[in-house]
Design an enzyme around this catalytic site. Sequence first.
Site, short mmCIF file in Angstrom:
data_model
loop_
_atom_site.label_atom_id
_atom_site.label_comp_id
_atom_site.label_asym_id
_atom_site.label_seq_id
_atom_site.Cartn_x
_atom_site.Cartn_y
_atom_site.Cartn_z
N SER A 42 1.04 -1.16 -0.16
CA SER A 42 -0.07 -0.13 0.00
C SER A 42 0.81 1.14 -0.02
O SER A 42 1.06 2.01 0.95
CB SER A 42 -0.77 -0.06 1.21
OG SER A 42 -0.22 0.30 2.52
N HIS A 146 -3.01 -5.64 2.29
CA HIS A 146 -2.07 -6.80 2.76
C HIS A 146 -2.75 -8.32 2.71
O HIS A 146 -2.12 -9.28 3.01
CB HIS A 146 -1.74 -6.38 4.04
CG HIS A 146 -0.69 -5.21 4.13
ND1 HIS A 146 -0.53 -4.48 5.23
CD2 HIS A 146 -0.24 -4.70 2.97
CE1 HIS A 146 0.35 -3.52 4.78
NE2 HIS A 146 0.44 -3.49 3.73
N GLU A 155 -4.84 -2.18 9.09
CA GLU A 155 -4.05 -3.02 10.43
C GLU A 155 -4.88 -2.51 11.55
O GLU A 155 -5.12 -1.50 11.77
CB GLU A 155 -2.48 -2.36 10.49
CG GLU A 155 -1.93 -2.61 9.33
CD GLU A 155 -0.65 -1.88 9.28
OE1 GLU A 155 0.06 -1.46 10.10
OE2 GLU A 155 -0.13 -1.71 7.97
N GLU A 196 1.87 -9.43 6.60
CA GLU A 196 2.53 -8.85 7.82
C GLU A 196 2.71 -9.91 8.88
O GLU A 196 2.86 -9.48 10.13
CB GLU A 196 2.20 -7.63 8.11
CG GLU A 196 2.65 -6.51 7.09
CD GLU A 196 2.41 -5.10 7.40
OE1 GLU A 196 1.59 -4.77 8.49
OE2 GLU A 196 2.76 -4.08 6.70
N ASP A 232 -4.30 1.33 11.52
CA ASP A 232 -3.55 1.89 10.04
C ASP A 232 -4.63 1.68 9.27
O ASP A 232 -4.87 0.78 8.72
CB ASP A 232 -2.32 1.27 9.53
CG ASP A 232 -1.85 1.89 8.43
OD1 ASP A 232 -2.57 2.96 7.81
OD2 ASP A 232 -0.95 1.49 7.68
N GLU A 275 -3.32 5.79 11.94
CA GLU A 275 -2.26 6.18 11.05
C GLU A 275 -3.20 6.22 9.76
O GLU A 275 -4.15 5.37 9.34
CB GLU A 275 -1.23 5.01 10.53
CG GLU A 275 -0.41 5.05 9.63
CD GLU A 275 0.62 3.90 9.57
OE1 GLU A 275 0.96 3.39 10.60
OE2 GLU A 275 0.95 3.60 8.35
N ASP A 302 1.63 8.46 6.97
CA ASP A 302 2.34 7.54 6.37
C ASP A 302 2.37 7.96 4.81
O ASP A 302 3.30 8.60 4.48
CB ASP A 302 1.84 6.11 6.64
CG ASP A 302 2.80 5.09 6.03
OD1 ASP A 302 3.65 5.39 5.14
OD2 ASP A 302 2.06 4.21 5.83
N LYS A 327 9.82 5.23 7.17
CA LYS A 327 10.11 4.21 6.34
C LYS A 327 11.54 4.65 5.31
O LYS A 327 11.17 5.32 4.48
CB LYS A 327 9.15 3.80 5.32
CG LYS A 327 7.89 3.15 6.28
CD LYS A 327 6.58 3.06 5.22
CE LYS A 327 5.57 2.20 5.79
NZ LYS A 327 4.42 2.21 4.93
N HIS A 355 8.64 -0.93 9.46
CA HIS A 355 8.77 -1.98 8.44
C HIS A 355 7.65 -1.52 7.25
O HIS A 355 7.11 -0.77 7.37
CB HIS A 355 8.44 -3.30 9.01
CG HIS A 355 6.84 -3.53 9.39
ND1 HIS A 355 6.31 -4.72 9.67
CD2 HIS A 355 5.83 -2.59 9.42
CE1 HIS A 355 5.22 -4.83 9.85
NE2 HIS A 355 4.73 -3.49 9.82
N LYS A 378 6.90 0.24 14.36
CA LYS A 378 5.82 -0.70 13.62
C LYS A 378 6.66 -1.53 13.10
O LYS A 378 6.94 -1.40 12.02
CB LYS A 378 4.90 0.35 13.01
CG LYS A 378 3.60 -0.78 12.73
CD LYS A 378 2.65 0.24 11.82
CE LYS A 378 2.87 0.21 10.41
NZ LYS A 378 1.71 0.76 9.69
C1 LIG Z 1 3.74 -0.94 6.36
C2 LIG Z 1 2.68 -0.68 5.61
O1 LIG Z 1 2.47 -1.15 4.42
P1 LIG Z 1 3.02 -1.11 3.06
O2 LIG Z 1 4.58 -1.55 3.41
O3 LIG Z 1 2.46 -2.01 2.17
O4 LIG Z 1 3.02 0.24 2.80
C3 LIG Z 1 1.86 0.51 5.93
O5 LIG Z 1 1.07 0.97 5.25
O6 LIG Z 1 2.08 1.32 7.00
MG LIG Z 2 0.47 2.72 6.68
#
Ligand SMILES: C=C(OP(=O)(O)O)C(=O)O
Ligand SMILES: [Mg+2]
Length: 401
Positions: A42, A146, A155, A196, A232, A275, A302, A327, A355, A378
């Site tokens: 995503s 996911h 999430e 995940e 999330d 999130e 995010d 990230k 992650h 996370k």
């Molecule tokens: C960890 C996530 O998913 P992705 O790595 O698929 O963006 C997220 O959206 O926070």
């Molecule tokens: Mg996210």
Amino acid sequence: MTLITDIRLRRILDSRGNPTVEADVVTESGGFGRAAAPSGASTGEYEAVERPPGEAIAAARERAVPRLVGEIYAGNQRDIDAALHAADGTDDFSEIGANSAVAISMAAAKAGADVLGAPLFQHLGGTFRGENFPIPLGNVVGGGEHAADATDIQEFLAAPVGAPSVEDAVFANAAVHAAVADLLEERGVPCGKGDEGAWAPSIDDGEAFEIVAEAVSLVQDEVGFNIGFGLDVAGAELYDSESETYEYSDRSRDTDEQIAYIADLVEEYDLVYVEDPLDEDDYDAFADLTDEVGDQTLICGDDLFVTNTDRLVEGIDRGAANSILIKPNQIGTLSDAFDAIELATENGYDSVVSHRSGETEDATIAHLAVATDAPFIKTGTVGGERTAKLNELIRIADDAT
Ligand SMILES: C=C(OP(=O)(O)O)C(=O)O
Ligand SMILES: [Mg+2]
């Protein structure tokens, strides 16, 4: 001593079975670092560009490796990351790929730490870093991008905010994950896991809220410290820009309804963390929601911020969110990720080092979170590529890295 003398790049498997980039960096005195790029499903629209690994490796070998080998010292992260930007020449790493860039950036940091004989968190954070450990947010139920045929919200996260130690927190999240499995079984809901490692049952969001709230409360009673509940929403994945509505399986919500829905959820479930409750382009809606519930919960960007300081500056100016997901592969280098965390901290935003849904055994983010004193990390709850980070956190706390 830390002069880079060799860089090797290869394709390895990630947790989804897709290829990803792994980098080895070697220094003059034999320092060695290895790191691998994770990969999102995503993904935010404004992320740095991940190229197909074969292409990213070829481009990095041609453009980046000659600028680093024999030229740059692995102990100097800013120089490494500046050389990666110069080698790429674009704003979004679309030439060498953010996957090659982040793998090299992280591997070089590890090689620098190896030469110094210091653990990575110490090399990155220095002796004046704080004493704190991040609270792990653990994904226990998930759907969205996911997992097919599961919840709309991406999430459902356990957040052991009252845990006395990082070890207690990690085990509490695993206990919530196990309690969710028991509750699903009691209800006769069969299910597998998503990308995940969270349970991915074919239930609606309402039932997921009931189950996760019960699991959190059961484990909280067992362990005797406070475990919060987070989400999330991955709002950009639900948002339809043509109709300007958030599309759930059972109904649509316009932006005002989405804000009201999330604010109600914050109240009802005492959410400690939300999130991406809204679309990645809607700073105004983020600001409205933050205005409404930002004193009760973390509103985290995010896809909104994509670890990018320009986007974070805009968010700070407009009062959108009070927290940022970090990230490193969204922005391409450790230096850029550090800058985002620093800017966030200066402006009272909490950083959540994260992650990706596609992961490897690489545990760099555990060190990054500790080095920067990030209040949260996370990184899932179970599964080898997730426990690689969680177990590394336990080792760091035990001075065993
Ligand atoms: C960890 C996530 O998913 P992705 O790595 O698929 O963006 C997220 O959206 O926070
Ligand atoms: Mg996210």
